[in-house]
Motif scaffolding. Sequence first.
Motif, PDB file in Angstrom:
ATOM      1  N   SER A   1      48.047  77.793  32.874  1.00 28.26           N
ATOM      2  CA  SER A   1      48.459  77.346  34.211  1.00 28.26           C
ATOM      3  C   SER A   1      47.313  77.319  35.219  1.00 28.26           C
ATOM      4  O   SER A   1      47.449  76.715  36.278  1.00 28.26           O
ATOM      5  CB  SER A   1      49.605  78.212  34.734  1.00 28.26           C
ATOM      6  N   THR A   2      46.205  77.957  34.896  1.00 26.46           N
ATOM      7  CA  THR A   2      45.070  77.966  35.826  1.00 26.46           C
ATOM      8  C   THR A   2      43.857  77.233  35.253  1.00 26.46           C
ATOM      9  O   THR A   2      42.777  77.279  35.845  1.00 26.46           O
ATOM     10  CB  THR A   2      44.664  79.414  36.169  1.00 26.46           C
ATOM     11  N   HIS A   3      44.033  76.563  34.124  1.00 25.38           N
ATOM     12  CA  HIS A   3      42.906  75.891  33.478  1.00 25.38           C
ATOM     13  C   HIS A   3      42.380  74.756  34.367  1.00 25.38           C
ATOM     14  O   HIS A   3      43.141  73.874  34.768  1.00 25.38           O
ATOM     15  CB  HIS A   3      43.312  75.340  32.115  1.00 25.38           C
ATOM     16  N   PRO A   4      41.085  74.778  34.662  1.00 28.74           N
ATOM     17  CA  PRO A   4      40.521  73.755  35.544  1.00 28.74           C
ATOM     18  C   PRO A   4      40.461  72.358  34.928  1.00 28.74           C
ATOM     19  O   PRO A   4      40.288  71.367  35.642  1.00 28.74           O
ATOM     20  CB  PRO A   4      39.107  74.271  35.837  1.00 28.74           C
ATOM     21  N   GLY A   5      40.645  72.249  33.612  1.00 30.66           N
ATOM     22  CA  GLY A   5      40.571  70.952  32.945  1.00 30.66           C
ATOM     23  C   GLY A   5      41.807  70.091  33.090  1.00 30.66           C
ATOM     24  O   GLY A   5      41.779  68.901  32.787  1.00 30.66           O
ATOM     25  N   PHE A   6      42.892  70.673  33.553  1.00 30.04           N
ATOM     26  CA  PHE A   6      44.118  69.892  33.693  1.00 30.04           C
ATOM     27  C   PHE A   6      44.064  68.985  34.911  1.00 30.04           C
ATOM     28  O   PHE A   6      43.627  69.382  35.979  1.00 30.04           O
ATOM     29  CB  PHE A   6      45.354  70.797  33.785  1.00 30.04           C
ATOM     30  N   LYS A   7      44.531  67.780  34.695  1.00 29.74           N
ATOM     31  CA  LYS A   7      44.637  66.795  35.773  1.00 29.74           C
ATOM     32  C   LYS A   7      46.111  66.398  35.876  1.00 29.74           C
ATOM     33  O   LYS A   7      46.460  65.231  35.782  1.00 29.74           O
ATOM     34  CB  LYS A   7      43.785  65.566  35.457  1.00 29.74           C
ATOM     35  N   CYS A   8      46.947  67.395  36.051  1.00 30.87           N
ATOM     36  CA  CYS A   8      48.387  67.167  36.103  1.00 30.87           C
ATOM     37  C   CYS A   8      48.788  66.527  37.435  1.00 30.87           C
ATOM     38  O   CYS A   8      48.120  66.696  38.441  1.00 30.87           O
ATOM     39  CB  CYS A   8      49.127  68.490  35.948  1.00 30.87           C
ATOM     40  N   SER A   9      49.912  65.825  37.416  1.00 33.10           N
ATOM     41  CA  SER A   9      50.455  65.311  38.671  1.00 33.10           C
ATOM     42  C   SER A   9      51.197  66.420  39.412  1.00 33.10           C
ATOM     43  O   SER A   9      51.410  66.342  40.608  1.00 33.10           O
ATOM     44  CB  SER A   9      51.384  64.127  38.412  1.00 33.10           C
ATOM     45  N   ILE A  10      51.589  67.451  38.673  1.00 29.90           N
ATOM     46  CA  ILE A  10      52.203  68.656  39.237  1.00 29.90           C
ATOM     47  C   ILE A  10      51.249  69.788  38.882  1.00 29.90           C
ATOM     48  O   ILE A  10      50.723  69.833  37.773  1.00 29.90           O
ATOM     49  CB  ILE A  10      53.574  68.937  38.589  1.00 29.90           C
ATOM     50  N   LYS A  11      51.036  70.710  39.787  1.00 29.06           N
ATOM     51  CA  LYS A  11      50.134  71.827  39.492  1.00 29.06           C
ATOM     52  C   LYS A  11      50.662  72.576  38.267  1.00 29.06           C
ATOM     53  O   LYS A  11      51.838  72.907  38.195  1.00 29.06           O
ATOM     54  CB  LYS A  11      50.037  72.760  40.688  1.00 29.06           C
ATOM     55  N   PRO A  12      49.789  72.834  37.289  1.00 29.77           N
ATOM     56  CA  PRO A  12      50.240  73.474  36.050  1.00 29.77           C
ATOM     57  C   PRO A  12      50.988  74.783  36.268  1.00 29.77           C
ATOM     58  O   PRO A  12      51.971  75.059  35.575  1.00 29.77           O
ATOM     59  CB  PRO A  12      48.941  73.699  35.276  1.00 29.77           C
ATOM     60  N   TYR A  13      50.569  75.600  37.226  1.00 27.85           N
ATOM     61  CA  TYR A  13      51.268  76.871  37.436  1.00 27.85           C
ATOM     62  C   TYR A  13      52.692  76.636  37.912  1.00 27.85           C
ATOM     63  O   TYR A  13      53.588  77.432  37.627  1.00 27.85           O
ATOM     64  CB  TYR A  13      50.485  77.800  38.374  1.00 27.85           C
ATOM     65  N   LEU A  14      52.945  75.507  38.615  1.00 28.10           N
ATOM     66  CA  LEU A  14      54.316  75.204  39.030  1.00 28.10           C
ATOM     67  C   LEU A  14      55.168  74.764  37.843  1.00 28.10           C
ATOM     68  O   LEU A  14      56.360  75.083  37.780  1.00 28.10           O
ATOM     69  CB  LEU A  14      54.320  74.120  40.114  1.00 28.10           C
ATOM     70  N   ILE A  15      54.568  74.049  36.910  1.00 27.56           N
ATOM     71  CA  ILE A  15      55.293  73.659  35.698  1.00 27.56           C
ATOM     72  C   ILE A  15      55.681  74.916  34.923  1.00 27.56           C
ATOM     73  O   ILE A  15      56.838  75.081  34.529  1.00 27.56           O
ATOM     74  CB  ILE A  15      54.442  72.722  34.814  1.00 27.56           C
TER      75      ILE A  15
END
Length: 135
Positions: free
Chosen positions: A108-122
């Motif tokens: 959830s805190t990985h800087p490589g994610f380019k999610c449209s929703i913040k990973p920690y919220l998912i």
Amino acid sequence: MTDAEAFLSVLIVAVACDGHIRNDEAAALRKVLENRRLFVGVTEKRMSELSLKIANEIRVKGFTRVLDSAISSLSVGYHDSVVAVATYLVGVDRYLRQDEQNFLEYLSTHPGFKCSIKPYLIVKSMLAFSEDQLK
């Protein structure tokens, strides 16, 4: 690494991060992959080969390096989905162990994610969905 290999790598780390792959986790992994467009044309034999290859990479390189490589290889369009599916798989056995919590924190805190929703919220949403089922 192809998108299918990267996606599968994240999911295998999700089910194996506690040191065990239980039957219910393996069954859940197979079930979620059946419904993913990345795996529609993948034969059972090929899926087995990919899984063994990824498991070997995990043994040699460790969870973190495999996860980092998978995230950097995965097309952005799959980022939200892989976070949600991985979180779902962690909770399938209804236990949330410390290793799994550590995995989810890392994911959830990985800087490589380019999610449209913040990973920690998912992750937070998926855990809330499963909260009354987790032990």
